[in-house]
Design a protein around this motif. Structure first.
Motif, PDB file in Angstrom:
ATOM      1  N   ASP A  17     -46.309  68.713 100.336  1.00 59.51           N
ATOM      2  CA  ASP A  17     -45.930  69.012  98.950  1.00 59.51           C
ATOM      3  C   ASP A  17     -44.432  69.149  98.756  1.00 59.51           C
ATOM      4  OD1 ASP A  17     -48.551  68.902  98.111  1.00 59.51           O
ATOM      5  OD2 ASP A  17     -48.876  71.049  98.343  1.00 59.51           O
ATOM      6  N   VAL A  18     -43.655  68.353  99.473  1.00 63.96           N
ATOM      7  CA  VAL A  18     -42.199  68.373  99.326  1.00 63.96           C
ATOM      8  C   VAL A  18     -41.680  66.939  99.226  1.00 63.96           C
ATOM      9  CG1 VAL A  18     -41.850  70.564 100.513  1.00 63.96           C
ATOM     10  CG2 VAL A  18     -41.857  68.447 101.822  1.00 63.96           C
ATOM     11  N   GLY A  19     -40.531  66.789  98.617  1.00 63.84           N
ATOM     12  CA  GLY A  19     -39.913  65.474  98.516  1.00 63.84           C
ATOM     13  C   GLY A  19     -38.458  65.604  98.108  1.00 63.84           C
ATOM     14  N   THR A  20     -37.797  64.447  98.056  1.00 61.13           N
ATOM     15  CA  THR A  20     -36.409  64.364  97.624  1.00 61.13           C
ATOM     16  C   THR A  20     -36.369  63.509  96.361  1.00 61.13           C
ATOM     17  OG1 THR A  20     -35.556  64.578  99.865  1.00 61.13           O
ATOM     18  CG2 THR A  20     -34.098  63.558  98.270  1.00 61.13           C
ATOM     19  N   VAL A  21     -35.647  63.977  95.357  1.00 59.17           N
ATOM     20  CA  VAL A  21     -35.577  63.285  94.073  1.00 59.17           C
ATOM     21  C   VAL A  21     -34.792  61.979  94.208  1.00 59.17           C
ATOM     22  CG1 VAL A  21     -34.682  63.430  91.701  1.00 59.17           C
ATOM     23  CG2 VAL A  21     -35.770  65.419  92.756  1.00 59.17           C
ATOM     24  N   MET A  22     -35.424  60.907  93.735  1.00 58.17           N
ATOM     25  CA  MET A  22     -34.765  59.608  93.674  1.00 58.17           C
ATOM     26  C   MET A  22     -34.362  59.272  92.236  1.00 58.17           C
ATOM     27  SD  MET A  22     -37.041  57.391  96.317  1.00 58.17           S
ATOM     28  CE  MET A  22     -35.854  56.052  96.368  1.00 58.17           C
ATOM     29  N   LEU A  23     -35.168  59.732  91.257  1.00 60.22           N
ATOM     30  CA  LEU A  23     -34.885  59.458  89.849  1.00 60.22           C
ATOM     31  C   LEU A  23     -35.548  60.521  88.989  1.00 60.22           C
ATOM     32  CD1 LEU A  23     -33.899  57.592  87.510  1.00 60.22           C
ATOM     33  CD2 LEU A  23     -36.096  56.449  87.660  1.00 60.22           C
ATOM     34  N   CYS A  24     -34.781  61.083  88.076  1.00 59.82           N
ATOM     35  CA  CYS A  24     -35.321  62.040  87.113  1.00 59.82           C
ATOM     36  C   CYS A  24     -34.622  61.782  85.784  1.00 59.82           C
ATOM     37  CB  CYS A  24     -35.081  63.476  87.576  1.00 59.82           C
ATOM     38  SG  CYS A  24     -35.782  64.707  86.445  1.00 59.82           S
ATOM     39  N   ASP A  25     -35.356  61.219  84.830  1.00 61.73           N
ATOM     40  CA  ASP A  25     -34.827  60.914  83.507  1.00 61.73           C
ATOM     41  C   ASP A  25     -35.848  61.369  82.466  1.00 61.73           C
ATOM     42  OD1 ASP A  25     -33.552  59.964  81.256  1.00 61.73           O
ATOM     43  OD2 ASP A  25     -33.655  57.856  81.820  1.00 61.73           O
ATOM     44  N   PRO A  26     -35.950  62.685  82.235  1.00 61.88           N
ATOM     45  CA  PRO A  26     -36.995  63.210  81.355  1.00 61.88           C
ATOM     46  C   PRO A  26     -36.883  62.755  79.905  1.00 61.88           C
ATOM     47  CG  PRO A  26     -35.418  64.909  81.886  1.00 61.88           C
ATOM     48  CD  PRO A  26     -35.075  63.720  82.746  1.00 61.88           C
ATOM     49  N   GLU A  27     -35.741  62.207  79.533  1.00 66.69           N
ATOM     50  CA  GLU A  27     -35.589  61.719  78.169  1.00 66.69           C
ATOM     51  C   GLU A  27     -36.539  60.553  77.900  1.00 66.69           C
ATOM     52  OE1 GLU A  27     -32.039  60.010  75.322  1.00 66.69           O
ATOM     53  OE2 GLU A  27     -31.540  61.375  76.941  1.00 66.69           O
ATOM     54  N   PHE A  28     -36.849  59.777  78.945  1.00 66.05           N
ATOM     55  CA  PHE A  28     -37.691  58.602  78.758  1.00 66.05           C
ATOM     56  C   PHE A  28     -38.976  58.619  79.565  1.00 66.05           C
ATOM     57  CE2 PHE A  28     -33.603  57.209  77.219  1.00 66.05           C
ATOM     58  CZ  PHE A  28     -33.959  56.580  76.041  1.00 66.05           C
ATOM     59  N   SER A  29     -39.161  59.595  80.429  1.00 65.87           N
ATOM     60  CA  SER A  29     -40.380  59.635  81.223  1.00 65.87           C
ATOM     61  C   SER A  29     -40.689  61.069  81.636  1.00 65.87           C
ATOM     62  CB  SER A  29     -40.213  58.780  82.480  1.00 65.87           C
ATOM     63  OG  SER A  29     -41.336  58.924  83.322  1.00 65.87           O
ATOM     64  N   PRO A  30     -41.968  61.445  81.616  1.00 59.02           N
ATOM     65  CA  PRO A  30     -42.358  62.774  82.091  1.00 59.02           C
ATOM     66  C   PRO A  30     -42.472  62.812  83.614  1.00 59.02           C
ATOM     67  CG  PRO A  30     -44.291  61.614  81.337  1.00 59.02           C
ATOM     68  CD  PRO A  30     -43.109  60.710  81.053  1.00 59.02           C
ATOM     69  N   LEU A  31     -42.132  61.702  84.269  1.00 54.68           N
ATOM     70  CA  LEU A  31     -42.279  61.601  85.720  1.00 54.68           C
ATOM     71  C   LEU A  31     -40.929  61.619  86.423  1.00 54.68           C
ATOM     72  CD1 LEU A  31     -44.907  58.718  85.763  1.00 54.68           C
ATOM     73  CD2 LEU A  31     -45.343  61.167  85.949  1.00 54.68           C
ATOM     74  N   THR A  32     -40.923  62.172  87.628  1.00 55.23           N
ATOM     75  CA  THR A  32     -39.771  62.114  88.516  1.00 55.23           C
ATOM     76  C   THR A  32     -40.198  61.327  89.743  1.00 55.23           C
ATOM     77  OG1 THR A  32     -38.841  64.213  87.779  1.00 55.23           O
ATOM     78  CG2 THR A  32     -38.244  63.512  89.992  1.00 55.23           C
ATOM     79  N   THR A  33     -39.379  60.382  90.165  1.00 52.75           N
ATOM     80  CA  THR A  33     -39.694  59.611  91.359  1.00 52.75           C
ATOM     81  C   THR A  33     -39.168  60.352  92.576  1.00 52.75           C
ATOM     82  OG1 THR A  33     -39.572  57.543  90.146  1.00 52.75           O
ATOM     83  CG2 THR A  33     -39.427  57.396  92.549  1.00 52.75           C
ATOM     84  N   LEU A  34     -40.082  60.624  93.508  1.00 51.78           N
ATOM     85  CA  LEU A  34     -39.730  61.337  94.734  1.00 51.78           C
ATOM     86  C   LEU A  34     -39.853  60.419  95.940  1.00 51.78           C
ATOM     87  CD1 LEU A  34     -41.702  64.702  94.349  1.00 51.78           C
ATOM     88  CD2 LEU A  34     -39.368  64.171  93.642  1.00 51.78           C
TER      89      LEU A  34
END
Length: 99
Positions: free
Chosen positions: A60-77
């Motif tokens: 249940d851990v990861g490193t953020v690759m992309l977080c753009d909440p303005e256009f997506s409710p998802l963060t790529t880990l």
């Protein structure tokens, strides 16, 4: 009596060189980076596994690759699956916290 109005202003800009386009894209990238709850390279913990297959995101851990909440409710880990492979996987941003 008080009345609050919300107005949208439209601003028109002409980008007429590759440099102007690059400057615009970079400024927008920086604006979104500042607004995002997680930044590129942040270590995060998954607090809710809803929608994540059991074989993904071991620990249940990861490193953020992309977080753009303005256009997506998802963060790529980037994380590890149950086969030991490093993978990229989208996770609900609301289900993450800094590790």
């Amino acid at each position: 009596m008080m009345l609050t109005l919300r107005q949208t202003k439209v601003e028109e800009t002409t980008l007429d060189t590759p440099e102007a386009i690059a400057d615009h894209v970079h400024a927008e990238f920086e604006r979104r980076q500042v607004a995002a709850p997680f930044k590129l390279g942040d270590r995060v913990r998954v607090t809710n596994r809803t929608g994540i297959p059991g074989a993904f995101m071991v620990g249940d851990v990861g490193t953020v690759m992309l977080c753009d909440p303005e256009f997506s409710p998802l963060t790529t880990l980037m994380g590890v699956n149950d086969q030991g492979m490093t993978i990229q996987f989208p996770v609900q941003t609301a289900n993450l916290t800094l590790a």
